[in-house]
Enzyme design. Structure first.
Site, PDB file in Angstrom:
ATOM      1  N   ILE A 126       0.842  -1.198   0.000  1.00 57.55           N
ATOM      2  CA  ILE A 126       0.000   0.000   0.000  1.00 57.55           C
ATOM      3  C   ILE A 126       0.874   1.243   0.000  1.00 57.55           C
ATOM      4  O   ILE A 126       1.850   1.344   0.753  1.00 57.55           O
ATOM      5  CB  ILE A 126      -0.929   0.002   1.222  1.00 57.55           C
ATOM      6  CG1 ILE A 126      -1.960  -1.117   1.096  1.00 57.55           C
ATOM      7  CG2 ILE A 126      -1.645   1.353   1.368  1.00 57.55           C
ATOM      8  CD1 ILE A 126      -2.889  -1.228   2.286  1.00 57.55           C
ATOM      9  N   LYS A 127       0.539   2.194  -0.856  1.00 58.93           N
ATOM     10  CA  LYS A 127       1.272   3.464  -0.894  1.00 58.93           C
ATOM     11  C   LYS A 127       0.655   4.395   0.143  1.00 58.93           C
ATOM     12  O   LYS A 127      -0.308   5.099  -0.140  1.00 58.93           O
ATOM     13  CB  LYS A 127       1.226   4.090  -2.286  1.00 58.93           C
ATOM     14  CG  LYS A 127       2.236   5.221  -2.459  1.00 58.93           C
ATOM     15  CD  LYS A 127       2.267   5.731  -3.876  1.00 58.93           C
ATOM     16  CE  LYS A 127       3.462   6.649  -4.082  1.00 58.93           C
ATOM     17  NZ  LYS A 127       3.610   7.699  -3.077  1.00 58.93           N
TER      18      LYS A 127
END
Length: 590
Positions: A126-127
């Site tokens: 996940i960014k």
């Protein structure tokens, strides 16, 4: 797992240390190359607690997109030391990732390329939406260095230290233990700092989610060597940092389908996310490769609102991609007038609250939910802005593009006024948008003042207009070679120019040399060039046909609805027509 007792990376070899010395020499050479106020590479020396000097390096962003990359390393975020004793070797103290790009941002992040040229496993993390923090052990592992992407001793790195202590304290660890661990492994820990109390970004982080998310651990070597996410998670657990959630796929196709599903749902586990960072490998699995997937819905649209708000508050021109941004602006302006105190610290606070208020207002006005209003279309207007010096071929290319695609075309050489010539040029450009979707602003635009004047003018009048720079890059080409090649072109064209001819200006070489030395590189991160959306890089030493084909292919790829790929014969005919063009003395814009 007791990671302190394990070695994650091998020590640097003698060959690697020599490569670092060579790297620093090359970076120093780049930093010495200045074009007016802009440097291709910038370095800054920082003091670490009076114990050691630390040098940070920052390169112009667009250089990482060049093929091949002219920089000696593609590391983005790199800190080095140069020992005072000449017998000692310089070292990399902290190292971020190699610069990596969003899907479709460069040719090597198109899904077709990724599926053909990369190998799994594909680690999709996940960014998290925060600011980059680097941590490393220095002074033989006695001290913990904490930096932002390019600096230290700034609020971001200082807040990083605060969160370090919080996480380490909960895990029963100390700064010294983390420093010793990282130093032993010749490693840098890469974090996202997410703390809405310190600084709001785009996605919301309530108190329960704030802190340092350990995203990666890199070896302090010139070549990128980064641990798999499974190992990073073990280190996060031992030292008390937040994990970065990871999803594993064997094939790029499976990862692509998963990313598309999240895009469609606009949620992952009940929350909207910025996107993903993907790790995989190239060159038969021998080289790490990274790219990112940033979602336009909702992240990039919310990001656009934030930027538009900042520019309106600063009384600067703004642009938009999503038509809903126009609704947002119409709502925002009265809010600023009625409640100016709400925007005093808008750079870091109030971003999320303001957006929520607008979405609530908009939903009440037309009954649509946020998920239903995210598919608005963008403007079809495009300004093509050459960035070049005399003799690069900008008018030849502009004439050929105009013939191929019916673009509007205004030439600065047709403007004879000495007073307010830039204003007259901008007005002529804006007038052409009354009859054309695409306009070419044929001028050198080689300085930031000229570019900012032009882009501000079009955005003030048409906020949705896309701006594309045709960039005859002067980096990595000697000024002498550019002058020789372009001067030969000026001589060969003879009197086919309004003013710049050997007959009318015997000192034309001196004038051309002045333009070359005053050329300022494009920097889309700068205030002056930030309104430019796309750059098509051209070669000042290449022939006109090569540059024309490059520009045509890029425009057709970027805007397939506006530019249809012409035949080879049509391209050559358009170019010959441009060569045959001869301006008349009375062809003047008044």
């Amino acid at each position: 797992m007791q990671t302190n007792s394990n070695t994650l990376f091998d020590p640097l070899t003698g060959e690697e240390k020599q490569a670092i010395s060579k790297f620093l020499g090359e970076m120093q050479s780049f930093s010495d190359i200045a074009t007016t106020s802009k440097r291709i590479v910038r370095q800054k020396t920082h003091d670490f607690q009076g114990k050691q000097n630390v040098t940070s390096w920052k390169a112009l962003d667009y250089l990482y997109k060049k093929v091949p990359c002219p920089l000696p390393s593609q590391a983005r975020g790199i800190f080095t030391s140069l020992p005072e004793e000449s017998s000692e070797e310089p070292t990399i103290l902290a190292r971020g990732y190699n610069k990596f790009f969003n899907i479709n941002e460069v040719p090597w992040t198109r899904w077709e390329w990724i599926e053909e040229n990369t190998q799994g496993p594909y680690e999709m993390t996940i960014k998290e939406d925060g600011c980059l923090i680097l941590a490393a052990g220095i002074n033989d592992g006695k001290d913990l260095l904490v930096t932002s992407k390019h600096a230290m001793n700034v609020p971001h790195s200082q807040t990083g230290y605060i969160w370090m202590d919080k996480h380490l304290g909960k895990a029963g660890k100390t700064r010294e233990e983390l420093a010793a661990f990282l130093h032993k492994n010749t490693a840098t820990a890469v974090f996202e700092l997410c703390d809405d109390e310190f600084e709001e970004h785009i996605m919301e982080y309530p108190e329960r989610m704030r802190g340092l998310y350990l995203h990666g651990i890199n070896r302090n070597s010139l070549e990128l060597n980064t641990l798999p996410s499974s190992e990073v998670t073990k280190v996060a657990d031992e030292f008390g940092f937040r994990r970065t959630e990871c999803f594993m796929f064997d094939s790029a196709t499976d990862g692509h389908e998963f990313a598309d599903k999240i895009h469609k749902d606009q949620m992952l586990d009940g929350r909207a996310i910025e996107g993903f960072v993907v790790r995989c490998r190239t060159e038969n699995g021998t080289k790490p490769f990274m790219f990112k997937i940033k979602y336009d819905q909702p992240y990039l649209m919310f990001f656009e609102w934030h930027n538009v708000s900042k520019r309106i508050l600063a009384n600067k021109p703004w642009t938009f991609k999503y038509n809903l941004t126009l609704n947002y602006v119409a709502w925002l302006r009265p809010q600023i007038r009625k409640n100016p105190a709400d925007f005093v610290n808008y750079e870091t606070k109030g971003v999320i609250g303001m957006r929520k208020k607008f979405l609530e207002y908009h939903q009440c006005m037309d009954g649509r939910s946020p998920a239903e209003i995210l598919d608005e279309t963008a403007s079809n207007m495009i300004l093509i802005m050459p960035v070049a010096t005399i003799g690069c071929g900008k008018t030849t290319l502009s004439l050929a593009l105009s013939k191929l695609f019916g673009c509007g075309h205004v030439q600065s050489d047709d403007i004879r006024r000495k007073k307010n010539s830039a204003l007259v040029f901008n007005e002529a450009m804006l007038k052409l948008f009354g009859t054309h979707d695409v306009v070419i602003a044929d001028r050198n635009n080689h300085t930031t003042m000229l570019r900012e004047s032009l882009t501000n003018a079009v955005r003030m009048e048409f906020p949705g207009c896309q701006i594309v720079a045709l960039y005859w890059s002067h980096e990595n080409v000697s000024k002498e070679d550019i002058l020789q090649t372009t001067a030969e072109r000026v001589i060969s064209r003879g009197n086919k120019h309004q003013t710049m001819t050997p007959e009318k200006m015997p000192e034309f070489r001196k004038i051309m040399n002045g333009f070359i030395h005053s050329m300022v590189p494009l920097d889309l991160d700068s205030e002056e060039d930030c309104l430019v959306q796309n750059v098509i890089e051209l070669d000042p030493l290449a022939d006109a046909l090569y540059n024309l084909k490059t520009a045509v292919d890029a425009l057709c790829s970027m805007y397939p609805n506006l530019f249809k790929q012409p035949l080879e014969s049509e391209i050559k005919d358009a170019l010959q027509s441009a060569f045959d063009y001869a301006p008349t003395p009375h062809q003047v814009v008044q």
